[in-house]
Design an enzyme around this catalytic site. Structure first.
Site, PDB file in Angstrom:
ATOM      1  N   ARG A  74      45.743 -30.280  43.862  1.00 36.52           N
ATOM      2  CA  ARG A  74      46.836 -29.798  43.117  1.00 36.52           C
ATOM      3  C   ARG A  74      47.225 -28.661  43.970  1.00 36.52           C
ATOM      4  O   ARG A  74      46.877 -27.711  43.380  1.00 36.52           O
ATOM      5  CB  ARG A  74      46.657 -29.521  41.566  1.00 36.52           C
ATOM      6  CG  ARG A  74      46.577 -30.686  40.764  1.00 36.52           C
ATOM      7  CD  ARG A  74      47.813 -31.439  40.211  1.00 36.52           C
ATOM      8  NE  ARG A  74      48.310 -32.449  41.046  1.00 36.52           N
ATOM      9  CZ  ARG A  74      49.007 -33.546  40.743  1.00 36.52           C
ATOM     10  NH1 ARG A  74      49.164 -33.888  39.432  1.00 36.52           N
ATOM     11  NH2 ARG A  74      49.324 -34.440  41.656  1.00 36.52           N
ATOM     12  N   ASP A 131      58.553 -31.343  26.863  1.00 33.61           N
ATOM     13  CA  ASP A 131      57.550 -32.190  27.425  1.00 33.61           C
ATOM     14  C   ASP A 131      56.278 -31.847  26.644  1.00 33.61           C
ATOM     15  O   ASP A 131      55.500 -31.068  26.865  1.00 33.61           O
ATOM     16  CB  ASP A 131      57.288 -31.968  28.727  1.00 33.61           C
ATOM     17  CG  ASP A 131      56.389 -33.057  29.464  1.00 33.61           C
ATOM     18  OD1 ASP A 131      55.451 -33.463  28.773  1.00 33.61           O
ATOM     19  OD2 ASP A 131      56.405 -33.092  30.723  1.00 33.61           O
ATOM     20  N   TYR A 177      58.154 -59.783  19.426  1.00 30.64           N
ATOM     21  CA  TYR A 177      59.292 -58.966  20.413  1.00 30.64           C
ATOM     22  C   TYR A 177      60.008 -58.134  19.717  1.00 30.64           C
ATOM     23  O   TYR A 177      60.276 -56.993  20.192  1.00 30.64           O
ATOM     24  CB  TYR A 177      59.985 -60.160  20.935  1.00 30.64           C
ATOM     25  CG  TYR A 177      60.637 -59.643  22.314  1.00 30.64           C
ATOM     26  CD1 TYR A 177      60.321 -59.697  23.631  1.00 30.64           C
ATOM     27  CD2 TYR A 177      61.994 -59.160  21.939  1.00 30.64           C
ATOM     28  CE1 TYR A 177      60.809 -59.271  24.634  1.00 30.64           C
ATOM     29  CE2 TYR A 177      62.841 -58.488  23.174  1.00 30.64           C
ATOM     30  CZ  TYR A 177      62.331 -58.671  24.439  1.00 30.64           C
ATOM     31  OH  TYR A 177      62.949 -58.195  25.558  1.00 30.64           O
ATOM     32  N   LYS A 187      48.122 -39.200  27.603  1.00 25.73           N
ATOM     33  CA  LYS A 187      47.367 -37.976  27.184  1.00 25.73           C
ATOM     34  C   LYS A 187      47.461 -37.431  25.589  1.00 25.73           C
ATOM     35  O   LYS A 187      46.094 -37.652  25.185  1.00 25.73           O
ATOM     36  CB  LYS A 187      47.936 -36.836  27.891  1.00 25.73           C
ATOM     37  CG  LYS A 187      47.987 -36.749  29.287  1.00 25.73           C
ATOM     38  CD  LYS A 187      48.973 -36.651  30.163  1.00 25.73           C
ATOM     39  CE  LYS A 187      49.001 -37.043  31.821  1.00 25.73           C
ATOM     40  NZ  LYS A 187      49.917 -36.632  32.396  1.00 25.73           N
ATOM     41  N   PHE A 206      56.334 -30.530  36.707  1.00 19.01           N
ATOM     42  CA  PHE A 206      55.250 -31.685  36.870  1.00 19.01           C
ATOM     43  C   PHE A 206      55.869 -32.734  38.114  1.00 19.01           C
ATOM     44  O   PHE A 206      57.022 -32.947  38.090  1.00 19.01           O
ATOM     45  CB  PHE A 206      54.920 -32.474  35.395  1.00 19.01           C
ATOM     46  CG  PHE A 206      54.003 -33.463  35.700  1.00 19.01           C
ATOM     47  CD1 PHE A 206      52.620 -33.003  35.865  1.00 19.01           C
ATOM     48  CD2 PHE A 206      54.122 -34.910  35.801  1.00 19.01           C
ATOM     49  CE1 PHE A 206      51.535 -33.715  36.106  1.00 19.01           C
ATOM     50  CE2 PHE A 206      52.876 -35.699  36.017  1.00 19.01           C
ATOM     51  CZ  PHE A 206      51.746 -34.978  35.958  1.00 19.01           C
ATOM     52  N   THR A 207      55.094 -33.241  38.689  1.00 18.62           N
ATOM     53  CA  THR A 207      55.263 -33.886  39.909  1.00 18.62           C
ATOM     54  C   THR A 207      56.434 -35.175  39.638  1.00 18.62           C
ATOM     55  O   THR A 207      57.420 -35.084  40.234  1.00 18.62           O
ATOM     56  CB  THR A 207      54.079 -34.553  40.613  1.00 18.62           C
ATOM     57  OG1 THR A 207      53.257 -35.296  39.373  1.00 18.62           O
ATOM     58  CG2 THR A 207      52.949 -33.707  41.201  1.00 18.62           C
ATOM     59  N   PHE A 238      50.976 -37.565  47.655  1.00 20.06           N
ATOM     60  CA  PHE A 238      49.469 -37.489  47.410  1.00 20.06           C
ATOM     61  C   PHE A 238      48.718 -38.636  46.833  1.00 20.06           C
ATOM     62  O   PHE A 238      47.560 -38.665  46.900  1.00 20.06           O
ATOM     63  CB  PHE A 238      49.610 -36.411  46.380  1.00 20.06           C
ATOM     64  CG  PHE A 238      50.230 -36.328  45.189  1.00 20.06           C
ATOM     65  CD1 PHE A 238      51.665 -35.920  45.038  1.00 20.06           C
ATOM     66  CD2 PHE A 238      49.621 -37.147  44.067  1.00 20.06           C
ATOM     67  CE1 PHE A 238      52.224 -36.168  43.883  1.00 20.06           C
ATOM     68  CE2 PHE A 238      50.218 -37.388  42.573  1.00 20.06           C
ATOM     69  CZ  PHE A 238      51.626 -36.957  42.731  1.00 20.06           C
TER      70      PHE A 238
HETATM   71  C1  LIG Z   1      51.246 -36.847  32.908  1.00 22.93           C
HETATM   72  C2  LIG Z   1      52.399 -36.122  32.425  1.00 22.93           C
HETATM   73  C3  LIG Z   1      53.485 -36.614  32.639  1.00 22.93           C
HETATM   74  C4  LIG Z   1      53.821 -38.185  32.953  1.00 22.93           C
HETATM   75  O1  LIG Z   1      53.239 -38.955  32.401  1.00 22.93           O
HETATM   76  P1  LIG Z   1      52.619 -40.559  32.877  1.00 22.93           P
HETATM   77  O2  LIG Z   1      52.084 -41.184  31.713  1.00 22.93           O
HETATM   78  O3  LIG Z   1      51.558 -40.127  33.804  1.00 22.93           O
HETATM   79  O4  LIG Z   1      53.814 -41.037  33.435  1.00 22.93           O
HETATM   80  C5  LIG Z   1      54.614 -36.125  32.281  1.00 22.93           C
HETATM   81  N1  LIG Z   1      54.638 -34.888  32.088  1.00 22.93           N
HETATM   82  C6  LIG Z   1      53.459 -34.069  32.154  1.00 22.93           C
HETATM   83  C7  LIG Z   1      53.244 -32.719  31.747  1.00 22.93           C
HETATM   84  C8  LIG Z   1      52.428 -34.798  32.163  1.00 22.93           C
HETATM   85  O5  LIG Z   1      51.164 -34.275  32.090  1.00 22.93           O
END
Ligand SMILES: *Cc1c(COP(=O)(O)O)cnc(C)c1O
Length: 487
Positions: free
Chosen positions: A394, A228, A85, A271, A137-138, A460
């Site tokens: 998108r 980001d 932990y 990613k 980003f969304t 979406f």
């Molecule tokens: C995917 C993504 C996020 C959010 O990440 P999650 O792991 O899906 O929550 C934020 N910013 C960018 C540029 C992304 O591509």
């Protein structure tokens, strides 16, 4: 040899082939269902590709998030995970990897990218603040607005052009940035946000030159610069390809340069390191302390942050592999292959080819579908029905409604066909190309969509839609006429 890229491999035929620089050692069987069953699956999914079950999907091009292939070294690292932990050795290995790759001392683990956005937004955004950025980003936008901030997208004029040969469409327009700060006052700006490989406008990178200018403005006004870094590997790759100053630089140096210009870096490792999870990193102890308690509150203890220790191990290796050009060039070279082939045939697609996927211009593909009938959503459903391949809308469905309940029309209507890293082969890519060519020939058969059930937030994901007419049935009839009993 270590940093071999496929652009270095020449074919005698002269053909531009994105050669796979890995071998496949574990496979998953796929199914391609008959077209009638695909239509039924689409109806059950409420004409929303997020609602499809993968048992009905052939090539899953929805996203590159958490769907990338791991390397042998990543998988084997998971066996040495230290279950604890607090104080897990897995965390310290991940922290060391981040220090090496991003050059930052402090690391906060979180369960995914949006969790980082929640924490950064809560820690630094006050009600009435403004946040300038290259593009939203969304999930970023949702968290910032939830905390009372307003976002401003200050991209260059080139950013939203579908066809372009500008290498860095993800750049910030420096004059717009200066004007915005003048208008609202530096104290109202929570921070400036730069997103690597700008996701929603076609995976388009920014240049180091632009980042340096942004940094200069940030310094003049004592504003923080937040990166980001979810798609940082590809942005670094494009810098090496497209920015002359960095032609001979190593990816490692480019990554360190980008991170060195930032005050705070956050990322989704779904990613960047082909695993799960995410992180927030900084060299500034004050910033670190402002966020630390929120990690414990929302994510978990400081040495796991909502991730399993196995994921943390694979994340560490994945981050180190981001410095290997062989690894990060794979997805962009497959995307470039598909984009260039589509472009040659006159099928409208975002150029230059970017990161994470091929972005079809649904507005240009379906000019007869009005934007309030969601052309990008319509193209996503049509493409699934005729190919079994699932992409992501998108466009306006991914947008929101204004106070009067009207759709806020998206700047661009895109169908994104994601290329998870090292997952698809060239023949699968050719299948996508073939089906897109057929659909483009038959595009007049594709009609619009309308909402049947519409959630108030991030509609979406869970929204349900229906076709405005019986166009999906007509599309299926034409498909059967041309393909007979073939799939
Ligand atoms: C995917 C993504 C996020 C959010 O990440 P999650 O792991 O899906 O929550 C934020 N910013 C960018 C540029 C992304 O591509």
């Amino acid at each position: 040899m270590e940093n071999l890229q496929n652009s270095q491999v020449k074919f005698y035929s002269g053909e531009n082939v994105p050669l796979e620089l890995h071998k496949v050692r574990m496979v998953q069987k796929l199914f391609l269902k008959p077209v009638d069953e695909r239509l039924e699956a689409m109806k059950t999914a409420g004409f929303n590709t997020f609602q499809l079950s993968t048992k009905d999907v052939f090539l899953d091009m929805l996203t590159d998030s958490g769907t990338n292939a791991m390397s042998d070294n990543q998988v084997s690292s998971m066996l040495q995970a230290d279950d604890a932990y607090a104080g897990s050795q897995s965390f310290y290995r991940m922290e060391a990897a981040i220090q090496e790759v991003f050059g930052t001392k402090y690391v906060l683990p979180v369960h995914q990218g949006r969790a980082a956005e929640n924490i950064v937004s809560q820690a630094f955004i006050k009600k009435g603040d403004v946040i300038p950025m290259n593009y939203h980003f969304t999930t970023t936008k949702a968290h910032m607005e939830l905390n009372g901030g307003t976002i401003f997208e200050i991209f260059t004029d080139e950013a939203l052009k579908i066809k372009s040969n500008v290498p860095f469409k993800g750049n910030i327009d420096i004059n717009k940035l200066k004007d915005l700060i003048k208008k609202y006052g530096a104290e109202k700006v929570s921070f400036i946000r730069l997103e690597a490989s700008t996701n929603l406008i076609g995976g388009q990178p920014f240049s180091i030159e632009n980042m340096r200018e942004v940094r200069k403005v940030a310094d003049e006004h004592k504003i923080m610069l937040v990166l980001d870094a979810s798609l940082i590997g590809e942005n670094a790759y494009f810098i090496k390809q497209r920015e002359p100053e960095f032609k001979n630089a190593s990816i490692k140096d480019i990554l360190l340069t980008m991170c060195g210009l930032s005050d705070l870096i956050y990322f989704s490792s779904r990613k960047v390191s082909s695993t799960r999870g995410g992180g927030i990193c900084t060299n500034n102890k004050d910033l670190f302390l402002k966020m630390r308690d929120l990690v414990v509150l929302y994510e978990g203890f400081m040495t796991y942050g909502g991730m399993s220790v196995r994921e943390i191990e694979a994340m560490a290796v994945g981050l180190l592999e981001t410095t290997d050009e062989t690894v990060i060039s794979q997805s962009p070279s497959f995307i470039a292959y598909l984009v260039n082939e589509l472009d040659k045939m006159g099928i409208p697609v975002v150029t230059p080819a970017g990161a994470l996927g091929c972005h079809i211009d649904a507005g240009g593909f379906l000019p007869h579908v009005p934007q309030k009938e969601y052309p990008a959503g319509a193209l996503a459903t049509a493409f699934y029905i005729i190919s079994g391949c699932r992409g992501m809308e998108r466009g306006t469905i991914s947008s929101v409604r204004d106070a009067e309940g009207n759709d806020v029309l998206a700047d661009v209507e895109l169908l994104r066909l994601a290329f998870p890293r090292r997952v698809f082969t060239l023949s699968q890519t050719k299948f996508v190309l073939d089906r897109l060519t057929w659909l483009y020939k038959n595009r007049d058969l594709v009609g619009g969509l309308k909402f049947v059930e519409e959630p108030a937030v991030l509609r979406f994901f869970m929204g349900r839609l229906d076709a405005t007419t019986d166009w999906p049935q007509k599309l299926v009839a034409k498909f059967k006429q041309d393909f007979g009993n073939s799939l």
